[in-house]
Design a protein around this motif. Structure first.
Motif, PDB file in Angstrom:
ATOM      1  N   TYR A  85      70.794  38.274 -23.013  1.00 35.43           N
ATOM      2  CA  TYR A  85      69.899  38.916 -22.949  1.00 35.43           C
ATOM      3  C   TYR A  85      69.785  40.395 -21.322  1.00 35.43           C
ATOM      4  CZ  TYR A  85      67.571  36.990 -26.668  1.00 35.43           C
ATOM      5  OH  TYR A  85      67.807  36.259 -28.338  1.00 35.43           O
TER       6      TYR A  85
ATOM      7  N   SER B  96      67.603  47.066 -22.015  1.00 38.40           N
ATOM      8  CA  SER B  96      67.397  47.050 -22.809  1.00 38.40           C
ATOM      9  C   SER B  96      67.152  48.553 -22.909  1.00 38.40           C
ATOM     10  CB  SER B  96      66.632  46.081 -23.577  1.00 38.40           C
ATOM     11  OG  SER B  96      66.144  44.709 -23.334  1.00 38.40           O
TER      12      SER B  96
ATOM     13  N   PHE C 253      69.859  50.781 -22.951  1.00 40.37           N
ATOM     14  CA  PHE C 253      71.127  50.279 -23.870  1.00 40.37           C
ATOM     15  C   PHE C 253      71.454  51.101 -24.999  1.00 40.37           C
ATOM     16  CE2 PHE C 253      73.377  48.548 -27.211  1.00 40.37           C
ATOM     17  CZ  PHE C 253      73.836  47.441 -26.688  1.00 40.37           C
TER      18      PHE C 253
ATOM     19  N   LEU D 279      63.622  43.264 -25.479  1.00 38.03           N
ATOM     20  CA  LEU D 279      65.069  43.328 -24.999  1.00 38.03           C
ATOM     21  C   LEU D 279      65.993  43.186 -25.662  1.00 38.03           C
ATOM     22  CD1 LEU D 279      63.983  40.163 -22.781  1.00 38.03           C
ATOM     23  CD2 LEU D 279      64.338  42.477 -22.495  1.00 38.03           C
ATOM     24  N   ARG D 280      67.025  43.748 -25.853  1.00 39.17           N
ATOM     25  CA  ARG D 280      68.425  43.303 -26.121  1.00 39.17           C
ATOM     26  C   ARG D 280      69.397  42.026 -26.497  1.00 39.17           C
ATOM     27  NH1 ARG D 280      68.346  49.254 -28.814  1.00 39.17           N
ATOM     28  NH2 ARG D 280      69.870  48.673 -29.505  1.00 39.17           N
TER      29      ARG D 280
END
Length: 261
Positions: A24, A30, A33, A6-7
């Motif tokens: 997040y 993610s 992204f 997860l970003r």
């Protein structure tokens, strides 16, 4: 289910972080992204309904707006900022995004303009000053065809991002208008007089929950391999269940003859 790292929203510039109300990005966001926010490549994304595809649009918008960030992190809104065009199949969807993005991005002076049959109050100046134009395929097709007929190539010179929602509309009778829009912009970008304009760098982002021929669509939109994203049911936030219900046989053998075929 495939796992993704997860970003964090903190990976965005400080000015952009309040755009999102969470800390997040989810798994789909993610995974996309780096391509959405850290590159300018075209993308085509197939993912289930409710999986967070709108955030991908917003990341691409922020990527375009990041070109106007000053060295100290402030957003500098100047005339000539590249436009984003958002195309959705229904006026209701256009108006929903208009309310959402006007609230999120309006604090920076970003102007959003609805261009549908429900809103005829715009003029050439308001179109030129708008940063994000939200429209339907039929309306944008009609407006842009009119401008080309009048020789208004400059009308297209400041488009930097084309967002296509529910791109499976191409398989619908209404899909001809959407196909005309994309083909027209691609054609104009190849004209010699437009080579020096930002249109040559226009970015296409197309999303849908149902794209059976993803590779064919990607080839048409000039999407490189890293821009093709296909996600399955594992990304659906609310899992679907399939049930088959039977019914008692009708006593009247001729009952269903009343039903037209």
């Amino acid at each position: 289910m495939e796992s993704y790292n997860l970003r964090s929203v903190l990976e965005l510039p400080p000015l952009f972080r309040p755009t999102f109300s969470f800390r997040y990005f989810n798994s789909l966001q993610s995974e996309c992204f780096p391509t959405c926010f850290l590159s300018d490549v075209n993308m085509v994304i197939s993912a289930p309904t409710g999986s967070g595809k709108t955030v991908l649009f917003e990341l691409c918008i922020l990527r375009l707006l990041s070109r106007s960030l000053a060295a100290d992190g402030r957003f500098v809104h100047v005339n000539g900022t590249l436009k984003t065009i958002y195309i959705a199949p229904s006026k209701a969807l256009v108006q929903e995004k208009l309310r959402d993005w006007s609230q999120k991005l309006g604090v920076w002076g970003i102007s959003c303009l609805e261009m549908t049959g429900d809103n005829e109050s715009y003029n050439i100046r308001s179109v030129q000053e708008a940063d994000i134009i939200l429209t339907t395929p039929e309306k944008f097709d009609a407006v842009t065809r009119f401008r080309i007929r009048d020789g208004g190539l400059s009308y297209f010179s400041d488009i930097g991002l084309l967002l296509i929602d529910e791109v499976h509309l191409l398989n619908d009778p209404r899909g001809a208008a959407l196909e005309a829009i994309v083909s027209r912009i691609k054609m104009l970008s190849c004209r010699p007089e437009m080579k020096s304009n930002p249109l040559a760098l226009v970015r296409f982002i197309a999303v849908s929950a149902t794209i059976p021929n993803l590779e064919d669509l990607a080839d048409w939109l000039m999407v490189p391999p890293q821009g093709i994203k296909r996600f399955g049911e594992e990304m659906r936030p609310v899992k679907l269940t399939t049930k088959v219900f039977g019914y008692a046989a009708a006593k009247n053998d001729f009952l269903f003859e009343k039903v037209p075929y």
